[in-house]
Design an enzyme around this catalytic site. Structure first.
Site, PDB file in Angstrom:
ATOM      1  N   ASP A  90      23.563  47.196   4.857  1.00 35.86           N
ATOM      2  CA  ASP A  90      24.074  48.548   4.641  1.00 35.86           C
ATOM      3  C   ASP A  90      25.460  48.589   5.269  1.00 35.86           C
ATOM      4  O   ASP A  90      25.630  48.175   6.425  1.00 35.86           O
ATOM      5  CB  ASP A  90      23.204  49.587   5.356  1.00 35.86           C
ATOM      6  CG  ASP A  90      21.883  49.864   4.658  1.00 35.86           C
ATOM      7  OD1 ASP A  90      21.604  49.212   3.636  1.00 35.86           O
ATOM      8  OD2 ASP A  90      21.141  50.724   5.153  1.00 35.86           O
ATOM      9  N   HIS A 146      20.738  40.228   5.695  1.00 35.06           N
ATOM     10  CA  HIS A 146      19.775  39.589   4.802  1.00 35.06           C
ATOM     11  C   HIS A 146      20.481  38.663   3.809  1.00 35.06           C
ATOM     12  O   HIS A 146      21.703  38.716   3.645  1.00 35.06           O
ATOM     13  CB  HIS A 146      18.981  40.655   4.059  1.00 35.06           C
ATOM     14  CG  HIS A 146      18.183  41.536   4.973  1.00 35.06           C
ATOM     15  ND1 HIS A 146      16.814  41.465   5.059  1.00 35.06           N
ATOM     16  CD2 HIS A 146      18.566  42.509   5.848  1.00 35.06           C
ATOM     17  CE1 HIS A 146      16.381  42.342   5.942  1.00 35.06           C
ATOM     18  NE2 HIS A 146      17.431  43.001   6.435  1.00 35.06           N
ATOM     19  N   SER A 247      28.884  45.793  13.251  1.00 35.21           N
ATOM     20  CA  SER A 247      30.065  44.925  13.225  1.00 35.21           C
ATOM     21  C   SER A 247      30.442  44.618  11.780  1.00 35.21           C
ATOM     22  O   SER A 247      30.477  45.523  10.958  1.00 35.21           O
ATOM     23  CB  SER A 247      29.826  43.644  14.021  1.00 35.21           C
ATOM     24  OG  SER A 247      31.032  42.942  14.181  1.00 35.21           O
TER      25      SER A 247
END
Length: 280
Positions: A90, A146, A247
């Site tokens: 995200d 992911h 980050s």
């Protein structure tokens, strides 16, 4: 504070020590009422959507566990299209493109090389001319990373470095920012060829953890490059690691293997598992 003043302050600030202290503080158990009040204040300040979190505030005994919280099952379905590349996180797109002789754009007028980013010219060569994108994870975002495609994990590289912020002021003013900050690179072999998932540290991002091995950054250990002798399978959307705070993640692919969707533009919001490109 203008950008120039901010950069001068960051130049003298002990960023590594600050990140260490912040990291230690986030892992300390504190009295539940104080801890929960602090988490709620943080969530309110950064507009964290706790409706998406796997658990309520009471489940997280430390800030570090709150930062690396999971999502409710099924909340981010992964596009199963055979040729679909999905977002690994995200976040918000900082830059996107195709590397020009191994050069990528950090911000207007600032470039860096894939060699610098990976810290290894041999590892970098396969990605010259390939698709790449930089995605920023804010403090409010889900902090796990992911796989954008299914395949196998072939190795990793831990590259110690500095802890500059990755906010817009730093991105626009610090040359090769993503190449001087600490990072953890995961190398994949996928149906679209080789892929590198680069997780970049930042100020107050105390650690980056791998999900597939006992690898944690910023623990005083030297840099390390490791290649696996046997295949370590990972499915599309499988967890690769997590940030303790937000980050930046950079994806690299081999040339002529991946084409980005037209919607993947600078400042576009992306969500884990959603399509961002296709295998060509």
């Amino acid at each position: 504070m203008n950008d120039q003043t901010f950069m001068k302050l960051m130049q003298v600030l002990p960023k590594s020590a600050l990140s260490t202290v912040v990291g230690m503080a986030t892992r300390l158990p504190v009295p539940a009422p104080v801890h929960q009040a602090a988490m709620r204040a943080f969530a309110k300040a950064y507009n964290v959507d706790m409706e998406e979190a796997e658990h309520s505030f009471e489940h997280y005994p430390t800030f570090a566990q709150f930062f690396t919280r999971g999502l409710k099952p099924g909340l981010r379905p992964v596009d199963a299209g055979e040729k679909v590349v999905v977002s690994p996180v995200d976040g918000r797109v900082s830059q996107v493109g195709y590397s020009d002789y191994g050069r990528c754009l950090q911000a207007k007028g600032i470039e860096y090389t894939v060699d610098e980013l990976l810290g290894d010219s041999e590892a970098a060569k396969p990605f010259y001319g390939g698709a790449w994108t930089t995605i920023y994870l804010s403090p409010r975002d889900y902090h796990r990373i992911h796989a954008p495609l299914g395949g196998t994990i072939t190795g990793y590289a831990y590259i110690p470095g500095e802890f500059w912020p990755v906010n817009p002021a730093s991105v626009k003013n610090k040359q090769s920012l993503f190449c001087v900050n600490e990072r953890l690179v995961t190398y994949l072999d996928t149906v679209a060829g080789k892929c590198a998932v680069v997780k970049v540290g930042a100020t107050c991002v105390s650690r980056i953890k791998a999900a597939y091995d006992e690898v944690t950054t910023h623990t005083g250990q030297p840099g390390k490059v490791h290649r696996y002798g046997s295949a370590m399978p990972v499915e599309k959307g499988g967890e690769l690691g997590r940030f303790e705070m937000g980050s930046t993640v950079i994806l690299l692919f081999e040339p002529k293997r991946v084409t980005w969707d037209d919607s993947l533009q600078e400042e576009a919001v992306v969500r884990l598992g959603k399509r961002i490109g296709v295998i060509t």
